[in-house]
Design a protein around this motif. Sequence first.
Motif, PDB file in Angstrom:
ATOM      1  N   ASP A   1      68.878  69.110 -14.734  1.00 30.26           N
ATOM      2  CA  ASP A   1      70.082  69.316 -15.544  1.00 30.26           C
ATOM      3  C   ASP A   1      70.028  68.369 -16.734  1.00 30.26           C
ATOM      4  N   ALA A   2      71.131  68.237 -17.449  1.00 27.70           N
ATOM      5  CA  ALA A   2      71.105  67.453 -18.690  1.00 27.70           C
ATOM      6  C   ALA A   2      70.714  65.999 -18.442  1.00 27.70           C
ATOM      7  N   THR A   3      70.986  65.454 -17.240  1.00 25.09           N
ATOM      8  CA  THR A   3      70.699  64.027 -17.040  1.00 25.09           C
ATOM      9  C   THR A   3      69.411  63.741 -16.298  1.00 25.09           C
ATOM     10  N   LYS A   4      68.741  64.788 -15.708  1.00 25.23           N
ATOM     11  CA  LYS A   4      67.564  64.447 -14.903  1.00 25.23           C
ATOM     12  C   LYS A   4      66.588  65.602 -14.723  1.00 25.23           C
TER      13      LYS A   4
ATOM     14  N   THR B   1      67.533  57.362 -10.018  1.00 19.52           N
ATOM     15  CA  THR B   1      66.254  57.069 -10.677  1.00 19.52           C
ATOM     16  C   THR B   1      66.371  57.346 -12.171  1.00 19.52           C
ATOM     17  N   SER B   2      66.935  58.504 -12.499  1.00 22.30           N
ATOM     18  CA  SER B   2      67.012  58.884 -13.905  1.00 22.30           C
ATOM     19  C   SER B   2      67.935  57.934 -14.692  1.00 22.30           C
ATOM     20  N   LEU B   3      69.094  57.619 -14.107  1.00 21.91           N
ATOM     21  CA  LEU B   3      70.032  56.751 -14.828  1.00 21.91           C
ATOM     22  C   LEU B   3      69.488  55.335 -14.997  1.00 21.91           C
ATOM     23  N   CYS B   4      68.775  54.853 -13.975  1.00 23.92           N
ATOM     24  CA  CYS B   4      68.193  53.508 -14.067  1.00 23.92           C
ATOM     25  C   CYS B   4      67.121  53.449 -15.152  1.00 23.92           C
ATOM     26  N   LEU B   5      66.286  54.504 -15.204  1.00 21.86           N
ATOM     27  CA  LEU B   5      65.260  54.559 -16.249  1.00 21.86           C
ATOM     28  C   LEU B   5      65.911  54.614 -17.626  1.00 21.86           C
ATOM     29  N   GLU B   6      66.939  55.440 -17.748  1.00 15.68           N
ATOM     30  CA  GLU B   6      67.621  55.570 -19.041  1.00 15.68           C
ATOM     31  C   GLU B   6      68.180  54.219 -19.483  1.00 15.68           C
ATOM     32  N   GLU B   7      68.804  53.529 -18.541  1.00 14.27           N
ATOM     33  CA  GLU B   7      69.407  52.246 -18.906  1.00 14.27           C
ATOM     34  C   GLU B   7      68.338  51.240 -19.307  1.00 14.27           C
ATOM     35  N   ASN B   8      67.239  51.225 -18.531  1.00 13.04           N
ATOM     36  CA  ASN B   8      66.160  50.284 -18.837  1.00 13.04           C
ATOM     37  C   ASN B   8      65.552  50.580 -20.210  1.00 13.04           C
TER      38      ASN B   8
ATOM     39  N   LEU C   1      63.190  56.420 -34.158  1.00  9.13           N
ATOM     40  CA  LEU C   1      62.307  56.629 -33.001  1.00  9.13           C
ATOM     41  C   LEU C   1      62.786  57.779 -32.129  1.00  9.13           C
ATOM     42  N   GLY C   2      61.843  58.308 -31.340  1.00  6.95           N
ATOM     43  CA  GLY C   2      62.151  59.270 -30.295  1.00  6.95           C
ATOM     44  C   GLY C   2      61.733  58.666 -28.966  1.00  6.95           C
ATOM     45  N   CYS C   3      62.419  59.040 -27.872  1.00 11.39           N
ATOM     46  CA  CYS C   3      62.097  58.439 -26.581  1.00 11.39           C
ATOM     47  C   CYS C   3      62.645  59.290 -25.443  1.00 11.39           C
ATOM     48  N   GLY C   4      62.276  58.929 -24.227  1.00 10.90           N
ATOM     49  CA  GLY C   4      62.824  59.649 -23.082  1.00 10.90           C
ATOM     50  C   GLY C   4      62.135  59.283 -21.786  1.00 10.90           C
ATOM     51  N   ILE C   5      62.545  59.981 -20.725  1.00 18.73           N
ATOM     52  CA  ILE C   5      61.969  59.779 -19.391  1.00 18.73           C
ATOM     53  C   ILE C   5      60.752  60.694 -19.277  1.00 18.73           C
ATOM     54  N   VAL C   6      59.594  60.110 -18.979  1.00 15.50           N
ATOM     55  CA  VAL C   6      58.338  60.869 -18.957  1.00 15.50           C
ATOM     56  C   VAL C   6      58.419  62.001 -17.929  1.00 15.50           C
ATOM     57  N   GLU C   7      57.999  63.199 -18.366  1.00 11.07           N
ATOM     58  CA  GLU C   7      57.954  64.338 -17.453  1.00 11.07           C
ATOM     59  C   GLU C   7      57.053  63.982 -16.272  1.00 11.07           C
ATOM     60  N   GLN C   8      57.558  64.177 -15.066  1.00  5.08           N
ATOM     61  CA  GLN C   8      56.818  63.784 -13.865  1.00  5.08           C
ATOM     62  C   GLN C   8      55.486  64.516 -13.757  1.00  5.08           C
ATOM     63  N   GLU C   9      55.434  65.745 -14.297  1.00  6.09           N
ATOM     64  CA  GLU C   9      54.185  66.515 -14.246  1.00  6.09           C
ATOM     65  C   GLU C   9      53.058  65.811 -15.002  1.00  6.09           C
TER      66      GLU C   9
END
Length: 376
Positions: free
Chosen positions: A151-154, A162-169, A216-224
């Motif tokens: 969904d929009a957050t994970k 996991t997703s929120l912790c990564l985002e915050e970090n 800059l652009g950034c995000g949580i790396v796709e697990q794949e």
Amino acid sequence: MGKNLHCKHNHPLNLITRRIENYFNNNYRNNWRAPMFSKFDRISPVVTLTQNFDSLLVPSDHPSRALSESYYLNSEYMLRAHTSAHQSDLIKQGLDAFLVLGDVYRRDTVDASHYPVFHQMEGVRLFSKQELFSHLGDTSRVTFFENGSRDATKQERHTIETSLCLEENLKNTLRNLANNLFGDDVEMQWVDAYFPFTHPSWELEIKYQGEWLEVLGCGIVEQEILSSAGADSRVGWAFGLGLERLAMRLYSIPDIRLFWSEDSRFLDQFNVEDPNTKITYKPFSKQSPVINDVSFWVPDDFSENDFYDIVRNIGGDIVENVELFDNFVHPKTKRKSKAYRITYRHMERSLTKREANEIHSGIVAAGVQQLGIQER
Ligand code: FA5
Ligand code: MG
């Protein structure tokens, strides 16, 4: 190619690079107190299409693959369009935290903050469950992975924590970097973004001369991507920042062409030993511009980037800005016409009308020959 401005002593791109590296080295250390992030700043910009696109899950019909977006050498090799091209290889080598700096190449618009060659710094950090939740005494009460939904957050494989912790970090790391560079009262904002290789994704914008400038652009790396690179037990974040954009804001450099200047009146202003020295760029000459318009009929397969490419190839750094100011479709013939306003201004000396007009005619002639445009 090969100028390696980011490695050139006393160049503003080198000064800002050293500041960013110092920020990471001083604030992020491993268990042995050595710098956590490994740095790579000499990787060749010639990459495979696999590195630039496939390894990052860019779909085969994604617009960024168009011939008019990048510089291709042949069907297998291209000049990297972003430093993300090296993510997968470095993760495969077993690295958990790294910075990649280098020149990247794109066909793009022509104005004060876009240039066909610019420099990016990529940052990637991977975490085990223990590392990500290290602030919790007992990590057995949180779940790292799940087989859930996107969904929009994970992502599917990430739990919400996991997703929120990564985002915050990630956001803390970059916000602190921005404060470290620009001071505590710099205005910044996060904008939701989309990249095929991260989810969720954001862009960071910083106020510069009264306007928001995307840095800059950034995000949580796709697990794949991590599983293909043999790091499926970890999760991570990534960012890619535009070094010229940050340096423009930091030193008040008004135009991106200046980074390529070899004029000592430019370079001498950055001749300092300590990268923390406060420098405000002082323009050494204010030349007046020559502005010429051109309007022409375009063929059906016309791409704006091809025209911008011709303008930069022929006009070089004398072109300051290209603005599309009229888009017209003939009501009967349905032929399309475009009108561009080209601003010519030399950064270092004055430019005569005659000189500008000659370049202008050269651009139009090349457009006729290479793109099949027809002057109106
Ligand atoms: C990317 O290139 C992504 N690879 C960034 C990324 C990395 C996202 C890792 C997620 C994870 P983008 O195309 O937005 O994204 O470019 C990143 C930055 O490069 C921009 O924010 C801007 O600062 C800079 N940039 C982009 N195009 C130009 C240009 N033509 N001239 C100068 N700087 C540019
Ligand atoms: Mg962007």
